[in-house]
Design an enzyme around this catalytic site. Structure first.
Site, PDB file in Angstrom:
ATOM      1  N   ARG A   4       0.882  -1.186   0.000  1.00 10.12           N
ATOM      2  CA  ARG A   4       0.000   0.000   0.000  1.00 10.12           C
ATOM      3  C   ARG A   4       0.907   1.220   0.000  1.00 10.12           C
ATOM      4  NH1 ARG A   4       2.413   1.807   3.731  1.00 10.12           N
ATOM      5  NH2 ARG A   4       0.909   3.484   3.713  1.00 10.12           N
ATOM      6  N   GLY A   5       0.265   2.398  -0.150  1.00  9.22           N
ATOM      7  CA  GLY A   5       1.056   3.616  -0.335  1.00  9.22           C
ATOM      8  C   GLY A   5       1.107   3.894  -1.836  1.00  9.22           C
ATOM      9  N   ALA A   6       0.781   5.134  -2.220  1.00 10.39           N
ATOM     10  CA  ALA A   6       0.585   5.443  -3.635  1.00 10.39           C
ATOM     11  C   ALA A   6       1.776   5.061  -4.535  1.00 10.39           C
ATOM     12  CB  ALA A   6       0.229   6.925  -3.774  1.00 10.39           C
ATOM     13  N   ARG A  12      -7.216  -0.485  -7.034  1.00  7.06           N
ATOM     14  CA  ARG A  12      -7.558   0.539  -6.022  1.00  7.06           C
ATOM     15  C   ARG A  12      -7.850   1.835  -6.781  1.00  7.06           C
ATOM     16  NH1 ARG A  12      -4.149   1.156  -0.598  1.00  7.06           N
ATOM     17  NH2 ARG A  12      -6.131   1.930   0.182  1.00  7.06           N
ATOM     18  N   GLN A  15      -1.763   2.257   9.968  1.00  4.37           N
ATOM     19  CA  GLN A  15      -0.490   2.433   9.240  1.00  4.37           C
ATOM     20  C   GLN A  15       0.528   3.178  10.093  1.00  4.37           C
ATOM     21  OE1 GLN A  15      -3.498   2.854   7.872  1.00  4.37           O
ATOM     22  NE2 GLN A  15      -3.520   2.493   5.679  1.00  4.37           N
ATOM     23  N   ASP A  31      -2.086  10.797  -2.151  1.00  2.00           N
ATOM     24  CA  ASP A  31      -2.448   9.733  -3.093  1.00  2.00           C
ATOM     25  C   ASP A  31      -2.790  10.293  -4.464  1.00  2.00           C
ATOM     26  OD1 ASP A  31      -2.941   8.486  -0.300  1.00  2.00           O
ATOM     27  OD2 ASP A  31      -2.767   6.839  -1.731  1.00  2.00           O
ATOM     28  N   ASN A  76      -5.630  12.201   0.403  1.00  2.81           N
ATOM     29  CA  ASN A  76      -4.689  11.414   1.208  1.00  2.81           C
ATOM     30  C   ASN A  76      -5.487  10.654   2.260  1.00  2.81           C
ATOM     31  OD1 ASN A  76      -1.925  10.650   1.773  1.00  2.81           O
ATOM     32  ND2 ASN A  76      -2.117  11.779   3.684  1.00  2.81           N
ATOM     33  N   LYS A  77      -4.789   9.877   3.051  1.00  6.69           N
ATOM     34  CA  LYS A  77      -5.417   9.008   4.049  1.00  6.69           C
ATOM     35  C   LYS A  77      -6.466   9.744   4.873  1.00  6.69           C
ATOM     36  CE  LYS A  77      -4.967   5.533   4.528  1.00  6.69           C
ATOM     37  NZ  LYS A  77      -5.960   4.634   3.867  1.00  6.69           N
TER      38      LYS A  77
HETATM   39  O1  MRU Z   1      -4.479   3.053   2.213  1.00  3.20           O
HETATM   40  P1  MRU Z   1      -3.010   3.317   2.065  1.00  3.20           P
HETATM   41  O2  MRU Z   1      -2.207   2.804   3.207  1.00  3.20           O
HETATM   42  O3  MRU Z   1      -2.506   2.866   0.719  1.00  3.20           O
HETATM   43  O4  MRU Z   1      -2.899   4.892   2.092  1.00  3.20           O
HETATM   44  C1  MRU Z   1      -1.617   5.467   1.958  1.00  3.20           C
HETATM   45  C2  MRU Z   1      -1.624   6.935   2.132  1.00  3.20           C
HETATM   46  O5  MRU Z   1      -2.649   7.570   2.233  1.00  3.20           O
HETATM   47  C3  MRU Z   1      -0.300   7.615   2.079  1.00  3.20           C
HETATM   48  O6  MRU Z   1      -0.299   8.747   2.895  1.00  3.20           O
HETATM   49  C4  MRU Z   1      -0.025   8.048   0.643  1.00  3.20           C
HETATM   50  O7  MRU Z   1      -0.161   6.957  -0.231  1.00  3.20           O
HETATM   51  C5  MRU Z   1       1.312   8.620   0.490  1.00  3.20           C
HETATM   52  S1  MRU Z   1       2.526   7.353   0.683  1.00  3.20           S
HETATM   53  C6  MRU Z   1       3.994   7.883   0.171  1.00  3.20           C
END
Ligand code: MRU
Length: 340
Positions: free
Chosen positions: A55-57, A93, A196, A237, A247-248
């Protein structure tokens, strides 16, 4: 818990591609266990993205690029079957634009040769991975230079090496600020429901020997009112052309609170996260995940009778609440106007 106090941000990457196989560090099992999954089908790769193995963009973009290599390994010269597999990866996603950005690059690499050249596609995926690490290195320098000595920071979600090709975005900036001696207090939000922050960011910071404190999301206003943090630093994201940031979930709340208490707000993301075709945050699809994530986070094996939940996992922070956006191309300030 396995810790590596001597570890640095340079030697952790959740993604490896070897012998036609993609290896992903299973982030669902951290920090209790460092378990790698070996994937050799597009279906496995798409499911790993959907199920948050990775996970993470930026990390899911890199994963999709290697997924496109695996698709090519299976399809010989059947370009249309390969394109369908890339679409399957795109759908795994919805919110982070890095997925579609990476598969578009893989399309261009195939189009340039007019056929599915597996070696050329693998080289392109490795380039995407290497460019992400280079972008993170540049952002770490540019972002950390904005901190004054004695800075305290609150961060959200996990934006470290685990969320990227390596080093991290926001967490890379924070770690660089710590190494430069300018960041002296780091607070990581738990980041409910998937944790996270308390599972992954805490693990990464401990691994690097960087001191931190985890806080519950509800502590954000009290923390900012206490004067212990001067900056909130997050990843993204998807960044719309006008600077609105997806973002999250919880990021927007932090930005609102930060503005109230005069705490500055920085977003750190590579240009692969910028979507110049998205005029504003209004058009960004927000992923809704299963309510079970919420009752499981409460430690329940089964939902109590009548339990229901709303579980959007991203939100939109309006550009007006963001003091600066750091990409590998430099530091942007309002009014934002991102083009490609
Ligand atoms: O649901 P996730 O864990 O994929 O969400 C990740 C985030 O929101 C991060 O803040 C974002 O992807 C930036 S990661 C470098």
């Amino acid at each position: 818990m396995t810790t590596h106090a001597s570890g640095t941000d340079q030697d952790l990457s959740p993604i490896r591609f070897e012998d036609r196989t993609l290896y992903l560090l299973d982030q669902r099992r951290l920090p209790s266990e460092e378990h790698w999954l070996a994937l050799d089908s597009v279906d496995q790769v798409a499911r790993a993205i959907t199920d948050l193995v990775v996970r993470g963009a930026p990390a899911i973009g890199i994963t999709a690029a290697f997924g496109a290599v695996i698709a090519a390994q299976h399809h010989g010269d059947d370009m249309s079957a390969w394109r369908l597999d890339l679409e399957r990866l795109n759908q795994s996603r919805p919110t982070a634009v890095n997925l579609a950005w990476a598969t578009a690059r893989m399309h261009r690499a195939a189009d340039a040769r007019g056929r599915l050249d597996v070696a050329a596609l693998e080289a392109e995926a490795r380039t995407i991975h290497a460019e992400d690490i280079a972008a993170n290195r540049a952002m770490a320098q540019a972002g950390s230079a904005l901190f004054e000595p004695g800075t305290g920071i609150l961060t959200h979600c996990n934006t470290g090496a685990l969320a990227t090709g390596g080093i991290g975005t926001a967490l890379g900036v924070i770690a660089a600020g710590h190494r430069a001696g300018r960041v002296t207090r780091i607070f990581a939000d738990e980041t409910r429901p998937w944790l996270q922050g308390s599972r992954l960011t805490a693990w990464e910071l401990a691994r690097q020997g960087i001191p931190f404190k985890v806080v519950v999301e509800g502590a954000a206003a009290a923390l900012m009112a206490s004067g212990q943090v001067q900056w909130v630093v997050t990843g993204a994201d998807r960044i719309a052309a006008n600077g609105d940031v997806a973002n999250k979930i919880g990021t927007c709340s932090l930005a609102v609170i930060a503005r109230h208490y005069g705490v500055r707000f920085m977003v750190v993301a590579p240009s692969s996260t910028v979507d110049p075709h998205m005029a504003s945050g209004e058009g960004i699809a927000i992923e809704q995940r299963d309510p079970s994530e919420i009752w499981r986070a409460a430690g329940l094996d089964q939902p109590p009778a009548g339990f229901d939940a709303w579980n959007p996992v991203f939100d939109i922070t309006p550009a007006g609440l963001i003091d600066c956006i750091v990409t590998e191309q430099g530091v942007s300030r309002p009014p934002y106007s991102f083009t490609n």
